[in-house]
Write an enzyme that holds these catalytic residues in place. Structure first.
Site, PDB file in Angstrom:
ATOM      1  N   ARG A  75       0.832  -1.212   0.000  1.00 23.36           N
ATOM      2  CA  ARG A  75       0.000   0.000   0.000  1.00 23.36           C
ATOM      3  C   ARG A  75       0.863   1.257   0.000  1.00 23.36           C
ATOM      4  O   ARG A  75       0.534   2.250  -0.665  1.00 23.36           O
ATOM      5  CB  ARG A  75      -0.912  -0.010   1.231  1.00 23.36           C
ATOM      6  CG  ARG A  75      -1.863   1.176   1.324  1.00 23.36           C
ATOM      7  CD  ARG A  75      -2.846   0.959   2.464  1.00 23.36           C
ATOM      8  NE  ARG A  75      -3.826   2.040   2.550  1.00 23.36           N
ATOM      9  CZ  ARG A  75      -3.785   3.028   3.432  1.00 23.36           C
ATOM     10  NH1 ARG A  75      -2.770   3.086   4.312  1.00 23.36           N
ATOM     11  NH2 ARG A  75      -4.713   3.956   3.457  1.00 23.36           N
ATOM     12  N   ASP A  84       2.575   6.037  -2.874  1.00 19.33           N
ATOM     13  CA  ASP A  84       3.685   6.845  -3.378  1.00 19.33           C
ATOM     14  C   ASP A  84       3.533   7.086  -4.874  1.00 19.33           C
ATOM     15  O   ASP A  84       3.629   8.218  -5.346  1.00 19.33           O
ATOM     16  CB  ASP A  84       5.016   6.146  -3.089  1.00 19.33           C
ATOM     17  CG  ASP A  84       6.214   6.940  -3.602  1.00 19.33           C
ATOM     18  OD1 ASP A  84       6.239   8.174  -3.390  1.00 19.33           O
ATOM     19  OD2 ASP A  84       7.115   6.340  -4.208  1.00 19.33           O
ATOM     20  N   ASN A 107      -3.291   9.084   4.301  1.00 23.80           N
ATOM     21  CA  ASN A 107      -2.153   8.405   4.925  1.00 23.80           C
ATOM     22  C   ASN A 107      -2.044   8.630   6.424  1.00 23.80           C
ATOM     23  O   ASN A 107      -1.481   7.790   7.134  1.00 23.80           O
ATOM     24  CB  ASN A 107      -0.848   8.887   4.271  1.00 23.80           C
ATOM     25  CG  ASN A 107      -0.800   8.599   2.788  1.00 23.80           C
ATOM     26  OD1 ASN A 107      -1.244   7.548   2.338  1.00 23.80           O
ATOM     27  ND2 ASN A 107      -0.276   9.537   2.012  1.00 23.80           N
ATOM     28  N   THR A 133      -6.619  -8.812  -0.623  1.00 28.65           N
ATOM     29  CA  THR A 133      -6.734 -10.167  -0.094  1.00 28.65           C
ATOM     30  C   THR A 133      -5.886 -10.336   1.157  1.00 28.65           C
ATOM     31  O   THR A 133      -5.992 -11.341   1.860  1.00 28.65           O
ATOM     32  CB  THR A 133      -6.326 -11.207  -1.162  1.00 28.65           C
ATOM     33  OG1 THR A 133      -6.693 -12.512  -0.708  1.00 28.65           O
ATOM     34  CG2 THR A 133      -4.818 -11.186  -1.429  1.00 28.65           C
TER      35      THR A 133
END
Length: 314
Positions: free
Chosen positions: A65, A70, A97, A202
């Site tokens: 993530r 980024d 974030n 997942t």
């Protein structure tokens, strides 16, 4: 300088900076970029990331993530790693974030190990890209050849532009399908890339406030039993920061259960379930649910394409 003259000068400065950075980006990334300058860099990063994921399996999702966030803001340039200053708000404290993105310390640790063998050679942007690949492999996901040669963001480009754009490009957890497709398309990623990259859900966990409205909506696009289970973990009047796994079945293994969950109306975030809601991405979700090899291959290819988003090179 008054505001009337300040902003035109800033715009002109940004134009020059972008022109120079785009010229630098004409150089090509290469999987063998550090072959001579730091031949043991990739092995060193891999060891560091495996150790971190071994200590905490959830860290794999956090690192993937981090790389995603980024790349989607200003390109894959490690700007998300920059610390706050008294006068500048950085990506770390931007709303997508702040108190959410994790893994900074893991990337810093990998950087320290690389610096021991090759001081000043390997960029943080490349370390983050390699770390995402190694994190995937560490939890049973695919591996791929990472293209390298990115430079890290410079303070001028980052501070001037990011203050305006740091929130604009990241997909929201409540985005509808049209907005999601448009957001990824703006980065050169197809709808198939989008669904494949979403499959990283997942693994990992989500804070309750991101999906509370969905589980209390009594809508038709959510399994009642799933909603009831999630309500116990996420009370409507409290527990906003409680964590729940994004995949109920195998939350620590990189597999295709995420897509099976979507077909059962057990998607966690609203932006998850819209991928299987009668729209053009239904067929992709169905394919990935029955063919895990296709999903893993497409995910790897999408990660390579994502790593090509506006890199600073040269």
């Amino acid at each position: 300088m008054d505001s009337a003259s300040f902003f035109p000068n800033i715009i002109a400065a940004i134009s020059v900076i972008l022109l120079l950075s785009n010229t630098a980006c004409e150089a090509q990334l290469s999987t063998t970029f550090y072959g001579n300058s730091c031949p043991n860099a990739l092995a060193t990063i891999r060891t560091s990331i495996r150790q971190a994921v071994s200590r905490e399996r959830r860290m794999a999702a956090s690192i993937i993530r981090l790389h995603f966030h980024d790349c989607f803001v200003q390109g894959c340039d490690a700007s998300i790693l920059l610390d706050e200053t008294p006068s500048i708000q950085t990506e770390k404290t931007a709303s997508p974030n702040n108190n959410s993105a994790r893994g900074y310390g893991v990337i810093e640790a990998a950087k320290r190990e690389v610096e021991k063998i090759c001081p000043g050679v390997v960029s943080c942007a490349d370390i983050l890209a390699v770390a995402a690949r190694d994190a995937s492999a560490a939890v049973g996901g695919p591996s791929w050849n990472v293209k390298l040669g990115r430079r890290d963001s410079t303070t001028l480009i980052f501070f001037v532009i990011n203050s305006f754009l740091k929130n604009a490009d990241l997909p929201r957890p409540d985005s509808d399908l049209r907005r999601l497709i448009s957001s990824f398309d703006n980065k050169g990623l197809s709808a198939t890339d989008m669904v494949a990259l979403s499959g990283s859900h997942t693994i990992g966990q989500s804070q309750c406030f991101l999906f509370q409205e969905r589980i209390y909506s009594n809508g038709t696009n959510i399994d009642p039993g799933f909603a009831s289970t999630r309500r116990h973990q996420c009370p409507s009047n409290s527990g906003n920061t409680n964590l729940a796994p994004l995949d109920l079945v195998t939350p620590n293994s990189f597999d295709n259960n995420y897509f099976k969950n979507l077909m059962q109306r057990k998607g966690h975030l609203p932006s998850d379930q819209v991928l299987f809601s009668g729209g053009p991405t239904d067929s992709i979700v169905f394919e990935y649910s029955r063919n895990p090899k296709t999903f893993l291959s497409d995910f790897a290819n999408a990660m390579i394409k994502m790593g090509d988003i506006e890199p600073l090179t040269g």
